[in-house]
Scaffold this motif. Structure first.
Motif, PDB file in Angstrom:
ATOM      1  N   SER A  92      -8.149  -6.039   9.355  1.00 37.18           N
ATOM      2  CA  SER A  92      -7.703  -7.272   9.484  1.00 37.18           C
ATOM      3  C   SER A  92      -8.489  -7.902   8.217  1.00 37.18           C
ATOM      4  O   SER A  92      -9.766  -7.736   8.220  1.00 37.18           O
ATOM      5  CB  SER A  92      -8.435  -7.080  10.665  1.00 37.18           C
ATOM      6  OG  SER A  92      -7.328  -7.373  11.774  1.00 37.18           O
ATOM      7  N   VAL A  94      -8.607 -11.915   6.899  1.00 38.00           N
ATOM      8  CA  VAL A  94      -8.211 -13.148   6.858  1.00 38.00           C
ATOM      9  C   VAL A  94      -9.156 -14.363   5.620  1.00 38.00           C
ATOM     10  O   VAL A  94      -9.978 -13.871   5.287  1.00 38.00           O
ATOM     11  CB  VAL A  94      -9.316 -13.617   7.934  1.00 38.00           C
ATOM     12  CG1 VAL A  94      -8.813 -15.519   8.255  1.00 38.00           C
ATOM     13  CG2 VAL A  94      -8.504 -12.738   9.656  1.00 38.00           C
ATOM     14  N   GLY A  95      -7.919 -14.411   5.512  1.00 38.25           N
ATOM     15  CA  GLY A  95      -8.230 -15.718   4.675  1.00 38.25           C
ATOM     16  C   GLY A  95      -8.516 -15.540   2.892  1.00 38.25           C
ATOM     17  O   GLY A  95      -9.015 -16.165   2.232  1.00 38.25           O
ATOM     18  N   VAL A  96      -8.021 -14.829   3.108  1.00 40.84           N
ATOM     19  CA  VAL A  96      -8.011 -13.846   1.003  1.00 40.84           C
ATOM     20  C   VAL A  96      -6.441 -14.813   0.176  1.00 40.84           C
ATOM     21  O   VAL A  96      -5.429 -14.896   0.763  1.00 40.84           O
ATOM     22  CB  VAL A  96      -7.589 -12.057   1.301  1.00 40.84           C
ATOM     23  CG1 VAL A  96      -5.920 -11.799   1.808  1.00 40.84           C
ATOM     24  CG2 VAL A  96      -7.924 -11.980   0.243  1.00 40.84           C
ATOM     25  N   LEU A 101      -5.907 -10.866  -3.251  1.00 36.60           N
ATOM     26  CA  LEU A 101      -6.005  -9.671  -2.828  1.00 36.60           C
ATOM     27  C   LEU A 101      -5.982  -8.230  -2.923  1.00 36.60           C
ATOM     28  O   LEU A 101      -6.597  -7.341  -2.446  1.00 36.60           O
ATOM     29  CB  LEU A 101      -4.504 -10.082  -1.961  1.00 36.60           C
ATOM     30  CG  LEU A 101      -4.122  -8.782  -1.395  1.00 36.60           C
ATOM     31  CD1 LEU A 101      -4.592  -9.137   0.280  1.00 36.60           C
ATOM     32  CD2 LEU A 101      -2.422  -9.013  -0.670  1.00 36.60           C
ATOM     33  N   GLY A 121      -3.166   0.958   8.124  1.00 34.57           N
ATOM     34  CA  GLY A 121      -2.687   0.066   8.422  1.00 34.57           C
ATOM     35  C   GLY A 121      -3.534  -1.499   8.496  1.00 34.57           C
ATOM     36  O   GLY A 121      -4.768  -1.197   8.247  1.00 34.57           O
ATOM     37  N   GLY A 122      -3.246  -2.963   9.446  1.00 34.36           N
ATOM     38  CA  GLY A 122      -3.921  -3.539   9.753  1.00 34.36           C
ATOM     39  C   GLY A 122      -2.808  -5.370   9.198  1.00 34.36           C
ATOM     40  O   GLY A 122      -2.016  -4.776   9.956  1.00 34.36           O
ATOM     41  N   ASP A 123      -3.624  -6.537   9.238  1.00 37.37           N
ATOM     42  CA  ASP A 123      -3.168  -7.732   8.968  1.00 37.37           C
ATOM     43  C   ASP A 123      -3.212  -8.357   7.687  1.00 37.37           C
ATOM     44  O   ASP A 123      -4.846  -7.759   7.613  1.00 37.37           O
ATOM     45  CB  ASP A 123      -2.363  -7.881  10.531  1.00 37.37           C
ATOM     46  CG  ASP A 123      -3.859  -8.845  11.701  1.00 37.37           C
ATOM     47  OD1 ASP A 123      -4.999  -8.372  11.032  1.00 37.37           O
ATOM     48  OD2 ASP A 123      -3.268  -9.533  11.648  1.00 37.37           O
ATOM     49  N   LEU A 124      -2.520  -9.092   7.764  1.00 37.31           N
ATOM     50  CA  LEU A 124      -3.157 -10.477   6.996  1.00 37.31           C
ATOM     51  C   LEU A 124      -3.064 -11.280   7.677  1.00 37.31           C
ATOM     52  O   LEU A 124      -1.891 -11.349   8.465  1.00 37.31           O
ATOM     53  CB  LEU A 124      -2.171 -10.238   5.857  1.00 37.31           C
ATOM     54  CG  LEU A 124      -2.479  -9.073   4.849  1.00 37.31           C
ATOM     55  CD1 LEU A 124      -1.676  -9.314   3.432  1.00 37.31           C
ATOM     56  CD2 LEU A 124      -3.843  -8.954   4.143  1.00 37.31           C
ATOM     57  N   SER A 125      -4.095 -12.511   7.398  1.00 43.90           N
ATOM     58  CA  SER A 125      -3.853 -13.609   7.752  1.00 43.90           C
ATOM     59  C   SER A 125      -4.490 -15.230   7.270  1.00 43.90           C
ATOM     60  O   SER A 125      -5.609 -14.778   7.089  1.00 43.90           O
ATOM     61  CB  SER A 125      -4.775 -14.098   9.393  1.00 43.90           C
ATOM     62  OG  SER A 125      -3.821 -13.664  10.494  1.00 43.90           O
ATOM     63  N   SER A 126      -3.779 -16.305   7.298  1.00 43.39           N
ATOM     64  CA  SER A 126      -4.531 -17.930   7.395  1.00 43.39           C
ATOM     65  C   SER A 126      -5.916 -17.519   7.471  1.00 43.39           C
ATOM     66  O   SER A 126      -6.174 -16.713   8.273  1.00 43.39           O
ATOM     67  CB  SER A 126      -3.962 -18.716   6.587  1.00 43.39           C
ATOM     68  OG  SER A 126      -3.616 -18.964   7.516  1.00 43.39           O
ATOM     69  N   GLY A 127      -7.040 -18.827   7.255  1.00 40.03           N
ATOM     70  CA  GLY A 127      -8.334 -18.330   7.521  1.00 40.03           C
ATOM     71  C   GLY A 127      -9.192 -19.187   7.077  1.00 40.03           C
ATOM     72  O   GLY A 127      -8.931 -19.630   5.669  1.00 40.03           O
ATOM     73  N   MET A 131     -12.464 -13.081   5.516  1.00 39.79           N
ATOM     74  CA  MET A 131     -13.514 -12.380   6.772  1.00 39.79           C
ATOM     75  C   MET A 131     -12.085 -10.955   6.529  1.00 39.79           C
ATOM     76  O   MET A 131     -10.798 -10.579   7.033  1.00 39.79           O
ATOM     77  CB  MET A 131     -13.344 -12.650   7.935  1.00 39.79           C
ATOM     78  CG  MET A 131     -14.108 -14.027   7.944  1.00 39.79           C
ATOM     79  SD  MET A 131     -13.938 -14.904   9.897  1.00 39.79           S
ATOM     80  CE  MET A 131     -12.759 -15.972   9.167  1.00 39.79           C
TER      81      MET A 131
END
Lengths: 328, 328
Positions: A92, A94-96, A101, A121-127, A131
């Protein structure tokens, strides 16, 4: 839950009380990785660890690819500390930023390739900051996982390599970047000075930026009949205290192997070396298991004793100090 | 990697190219959960999803226990969307104050209990905002996992419940808290107004705060021979587009089931409903599988067609819009 410092112990204890107890044959919170039951009824190792910008790393000192490497390697180390080998990881992020990336993932993939771990797998998020949280599965094959909690009085204590490189490497990086104290970054108390030698500095910096996970060593220790094992993530003093407390034994060290260019304080309290500390009853079995795997022999540093209150280094007390993650 | 919006697709594609291809029999990035090989050679589901303060939730609108519930439930939903049931979860928590820790974990434990998922470990770190990253394992038992990619022209499309509750619930919460647009929180475009009815508002808010994961429905769909499945996390339009693209089919919807108190736009683009959308060839098998499991029958919304460029809702185009996680 990896216990990142005594200041966190109360929180971990509260979480443990909120959760049901692990059934017989499983180990949940409180070891390097959980030992759970897989779909086919077999043992499965499962762990997670996050790295956070400004807490675990600082972009003035490391590259995004280093962050990726470390995020994966510290999780592999958790599997290694059970005598296991890694299987799969999910990531996971966050914030990249888009620009970072590729670099981040190139480091993740390098470590995944090195340790034979599939990133699936995993996921991407803003932040608000970078992290990277990695979760990892692993297996000990036909062998039992080596827990923290089964060391016995009389067992000898070993470490898989000299300590303090990471703390000394961080100091070298700070010195090179022109600031001796990076805000929010970890600092080794009572630190000395890195060697002026550029090659040594480079070696130390690399140990901080790209720590190695000791998978082959953990497997050899397991084959040698290791009774308890932990990785040195937060400092020898604090991590050995965890092993001793979980096993209800005392520990008496004769020596602390200090890496070239590191101070004794780096070795004792620096952390992030990711060498493995283990206890074992049969020194001949230890020698031959490491020799059979073509590994340098582990360093004998002391032994476990009956009195569970004892934490000693020679004639002195062994301080349970080290890197501590503070709860905000 | 769960694809959180078309703006992220380029990033996900880059990551996919950096990673080796999955071996035959495994599915890595690009489905709700990865299908990998466990220690005993069996299929293991593995997924991760993070929730971030100011991106996925706002403490003016929800409690820490809601955040804990949601962090676990959205991961269970990823397992449900494969036709699986959850086994274990590990939880990485960043930036939680000691005061909030118990509340956060009480929500995590409530969801874990509800869905029969063991919370077995994780870690705690400081950080600039609350972030909860959960990773989860699961199993489909003797059955194959239901991927996104095997829908066939002629298959019927179903959804396990009416949509839009979560978006309408978020609007109700914002109205109650006195601000119609929370900074950093998601907003449903073209939103209407929630019903004035307090009971309905409460129901809608609960759907936003504590979404349900449709584990039993996913299993029933799998038993009914579902050919493809996805959970509605980002919006029916965008999630159905993902299923259709992965399967190389077109989709034609006759109807969109809109939940009481929600608008058609909420149902199409709101997201976070976590109902399951699936394709299946045999409507009788679908009816009987859901009946056998004592579940309300799924709602038939349309069908898959040969021309893979078609995305239609009645006579109109079906927009692939919805909640999009922006990369910083």
């Amino acid at each position: 839950v990896s216990e990142a410092g005594n200041g966190e112990l109360a929180a971990i204890e509260r979480i443990r009380r909120l959760l049901p107890a692990a059934p017989a044959g499983e180990t949940w919170i409180g070891d390097d990785a959980a030992v759970v039951t897989g779909p086919a009824g077999e043992a499965l190792l499962f762990a997670a660890d996050a790295v956070v910008e400004g807490v675990h790393f600082d972009f003035e000192l490391v590259e995004a690819s280093d962050v990726g490497w470390k995020a994966l390697a510290v999780n592999v180390s958790d599997i290694a500390a059970m005598g296991g080998r890694p299987l799969q990881a999910v990531v996971s992020v966050v914030g990249v930023g888009a620009a970072m990336l590729d670099e981040l993932f190139s480091g993740i993939v390098e470590a995944a390739t090195e340790y034979g771990c599939d990133v699936v797998g995993g996921d991407l998020s803003s932040g608000p900051c970078l992290m990277v949280s990695v979760a990892i599965t692993g297996t000990t094959g036909e062998r039992q996982a080596v827990l923290r909690s089964n060391a016995r009085p009389g067992d000898l204590l070993y470490v898989t390599g000299a300590l303090g490189r990471s703390a000394a490497g961080l100091r070298a990086l700070r010195a090179a970047s022109g600031h001796l104290e990076a805000p929010g970054s970890r600092s080794a108390p009572g630190s000395g000075h890195p060697s002026g030698d550029a090659a040594l500095s480079h070696l130390l910096s690399a140990a901080y930026r790209r720590p190695a996970a000791r998978v082959a060593e953990g497997l050899a220790a397991s084959r040698a009949g290791a009774t308890a094992m932990i990785d040195v993530s937060d400092g020898l003093g604090i991590d050995l205290d965890r092993l001793a407390s979980a096993s209800a034994v005392g520990v008496v060290l004769d020596t602390v192997p200090v890496a070239d260019g590191a101070t004794r304080e780096d070795a004792l309290a620096g952390g992030e070396d990711y060498e493995l500390v283990f206890s074992a009853g049969d020194p001949d079995a230890v020698s031959s298991a490491f020799k059979a795997a073509s590994l340098r022999p582990p360093l004998r540093i002391g032994m476990c004793v009956q009195d569970q209150n004892i934490r000693r280094l020679g004639a002195e007390a062994l301080p349970a100090t080290g890197w501590e993650h503070r709860l905000a």
